[in-house]
Design an enzyme around this catalytic site. Sequence first.
Site, mmCIF file in Angstrom:
data_model
loop_
_atom_site.group_PDB
_atom_site.id
_atom_site.type_symbol
_atom_site.label_atom_id
_atom_site.label_comp_id
_atom_site.label_asym_id
_atom_site.label_seq_id
_atom_site.Cartn_x
_atom_site.Cartn_y
_atom_site.Cartn_z
ATOM 1 N N GLU A 31 36.148 -33.517 10.415
ATOM 2 C CA GLU A 31 34.969 -34.397 10.440
ATOM 3 C C GLU A 31 34.009 -33.950 9.341
ATOM 4 O OE1 GLU A 31 33.155 -33.777 14.268
ATOM 5 O OE2 GLU A 31 35.072 -33.973 15.320
ATOM 6 N N LYS A 47 30.732 -32.387 7.975
ATOM 7 C CA LYS A 47 29.717 -31.512 8.565
ATOM 8 C C LYS A 47 28.361 -32.094 8.175
ATOM 9 C CE LYS A 47 28.305 -26.783 9.336
ATOM 10 N NZ LYS A 47 26.883 -27.056 9.435
ATOM 11 N N ASP A 105 24.455 -32.601 7.772
ATOM 12 C CA ASP A 105 23.404 -31.627 7.526
ATOM 13 C C ASP A 105 22.096 -32.139 8.121
ATOM 14 O OD1 ASP A 105 22.346 -29.319 6.663
ATOM 15 O OD2 ASP A 105 22.381 -29.805 4.530
ATOM 16 N N TYR A 107 29.278 -36.045 17.868
ATOM 17 C CA TYR A 107 30.538 -35.386 17.506
ATOM 18 C C TYR A 107 31.169 -34.585 18.640
ATOM 19 C CZ TYR A 107 27.049 -31.846 16.137
ATOM 20 O OH TYR A 107 25.983 -31.002 16.097
ATOM 21 N N LYS A 124 32.967 -25.095 4.158
ATOM 22 C CA LYS A 124 31.793 -25.547 3.417
ATOM 23 C C LYS A 124 32.125 -26.021 1.998
ATOM 24 C CE LYS A 124 27.946 -24.642 4.763
ATOM 25 N NZ LYS A 124 27.003 -23.853 5.515
ATOM 26 N N CYS A 181 -6.592 -19.070 -13.323
ATOM 27 C CA CYS A 181 -6.106 -20.220 -12.553
ATOM 28 C C CYS A 181 -6.077 -21.460 -13.451
ATOM 29 C CB CYS A 181 -7.017 -20.451 -11.353
ATOM 30 S SG CYS A 181 -6.697 -22.016 -10.528
ATOM 31 N N CYS A 229 -8.991 -24.041 -11.993
ATOM 32 C CA CYS A 229 -10.436 -23.797 -12.067
ATOM 33 C C CYS A 229 -10.807 -22.743 -13.103
ATOM 34 C CB CYS A 229 -10.974 -23.390 -10.698
ATOM 35 S SG CYS A 229 -10.470 -21.732 -10.201
ATOM 36 N N CYS A 282 -5.086 -17.910 -6.502
ATOM 37 C CA CYS A 282 -6.432 -18.131 -6.993
ATOM 38 C C CYS A 282 -7.334 -17.941 -5.784
ATOM 39 C CB CYS A 282 -6.568 -19.539 -7.549
ATOM 40 S SG CYS A 282 -8.299 -19.936 -7.815
ATOM 41 N N CYS A 316 -12.123 -23.640 -5.775
ATOM 42 C CA CYS A 316 -11.096 -24.161 -6.678
ATOM 43 C C CYS A 316 -10.695 -25.556 -6.175
ATOM 44 C CB CYS A 316 -9.891 -23.223 -6.680
ATOM 45 S SG CYS A 316 -8.512 -23.868 -7.628
#
Length: 677
Positions: free
Chosen positions: A119, A121, A123, A234, A322, A419, A422, A437, A442
Amino acid sequence: MADSPLESSRRRVGELTAEIRRHNALYYRDDRPEIGDAEYDALLRELQGLEADHPELLAADSPSQSVGAPLEGTGFATAAHRTPMLSLDNAMDADELRAFDQRIARLLERSEAFEYVAEPKLDGSGVELIYRAGKFSQGLTRGDGRVGEDVTVNLSRVPSIPKQLRRAGGQAPDFASIRGEVVLPLAAFQTLNTERQKRELEPFANPRNAAAGALRQIHDIDLPRLRSLEFRAYALAEGKPETHASQWQSLETLGEWGFLVSPESRVCQGLEEVFLFYRELLERRSALDVEIDGTVVKVNDLALQQALGTLSRAPRWAIAYKFPPEQATTRVEAIDVQVGRTGALTPVAKLEPVRVGGVRVSNATLHNQDEIHRKDIRVGDTVVIQRAGDVIPQIVRILLAARAEAEAPLEPYTLPVDCPICGGKTIRLDGEAVTRCPNLDCPAQLKTNLRHLAGRGALDIDGLGEKIVEQLVESGLVERLSDLFTLEAEGLEALERMGAKSAQNLVASLEKARDTTLPRFLIALGIPHVGTTMAEVLATEFGALEPLIAANAAEIEEIEGVGPAIAESVARFFADPSNVAEVARLRELGLRWPDPAPGEASPDGALGGQSFVLTGTLSAPRSAFKARIEAAGGKVVGSLSKKTDFLVAGDKPGGKLKKALDLDVAVLDEAALEALL
Ligand code: IVH
């Protein structure tokens, strides 16, 4: 002296256990994985290898023996699975799949080829659906495999979950447990992320996280998102018709009952047919409308499954074969730096666009400075990138040979000192991987900081929700935190959808919030690492704000329970003149609190002079609890007597617990203490 081999294995087992537990929590509980499946599998395998070599190191609660993460404080009711929801072992290549087939042959003492069901797999997020007398009655997440979260309400919105089993001929069983995967089809995933980006929300890393997150929504349920989920069945764990003898029949029955079953699934005679199935599926992978990351191979015959049995973590009769991660080669054109809502600087590699696994990729996350350094990634490098279930791809490695051919030498990369949003100085705390930062105002962080400041544990400002914060910042009415306390009803009324009444209410809430306490004010500032407990400790120890601002890291660290990372974080925060100016402006604009004298209890607090003894291991240093108890008007004493009001018992409380029971002193666990506080 060097460790003995057993000692160093023991140490490594400890490290791996902690690391795997952390990743389990990130993946299962927070839906925010930091590493891909391949990296996770490598950790788990290393642990399993060490445990196999040294059985004495195999702990009963080792992550190799269970699946998922413990369910703590998720907000959902929990329920036990009548039969555990197991995980699957992985085969990473053809040899490992052959080894699986041979192990089965050996265990069953059979030499002919086995019949398998292969089958896709899927995710997504594994769930169990319970049907009683044919009616959908309960839906659980996998949780830790034994106990799951009750997400019935959310699952009942998923269109492909039948409310009632279709009865094709036979009668519905009294009790049926159906297992399957909740997935978010790719088209819906893309729409969802585009939508999120428009609203400046962080996009989901992959459809799996988006699906798992959707299931576990508890407030402000996003109905369209739930409706775009899909459930694919399943397994039939309980309620199989008696005539059933194979997994294939289960899949057929599930289809007849009205469930979606992956149409690609197939019966395979022997391993060669499984390899063929795998290759075909791999080719079709990018054309499928859901993400899959391999093939699940299951012994078809239920009697043989039974004979093979299961181990604590996974069955012996099934394996996940996999797919390799999808990879491609491209060039790093630039490295951009993004500043997140918490001030974290994230470097992002801008890539020459390339297709990987059916998706056009032009960015790759570089995580942080250490990662760039470890992989030695430079602008101009040719790199191998991969998508391992994640939409945001990673750089696997650089191709050094290509660097040698570059026209000019490539410079190593360092994150900017200032940064990019800012211009303030960035910092990196000891022991932390992220560069931040720290500037309160900011613009990249202003909205989050405002929300934090308005939060329950901080200034608790009624009516300052996400939408209003958004409007305040976007309209320019608020450019820094303290601007909040300059707002007047007239100005607010100019905002879209803000009536006179709401404007007045907000101004009234702001007025009320001006009267606060020092700990709440410290929390409101959003200093990294300073939460409720630490704010109480600092307020009690320093007694007032000025001495805290003046203290250096070493002085702060002298306080019991304050570690170097916290001390440095606090000292750095107040070393930034713009933060100190902001604090001063907040006070000028009317924020005020009574200063408790250092170390002195407020006599009229909720705990009104009652005495406490602390014992056992608590979730924070005892000094932290002591400070909070004292701040609430209680006192903490060292030894138990008849006059003690409460014993607070943490883990492994020892002899004091018995003594308290003998003396008839009330015993509190940490949760009960929290409730009291
Ligand atoms: S069978 C005991 N079949 O993969 C049998 N699982 O890595 C375990 N998964 O927990 C489940 N597609 O959430 C099975 N066709 C499939 C699957 C599948 C995806 C998930 C499932 C499982 C995880 C293990």
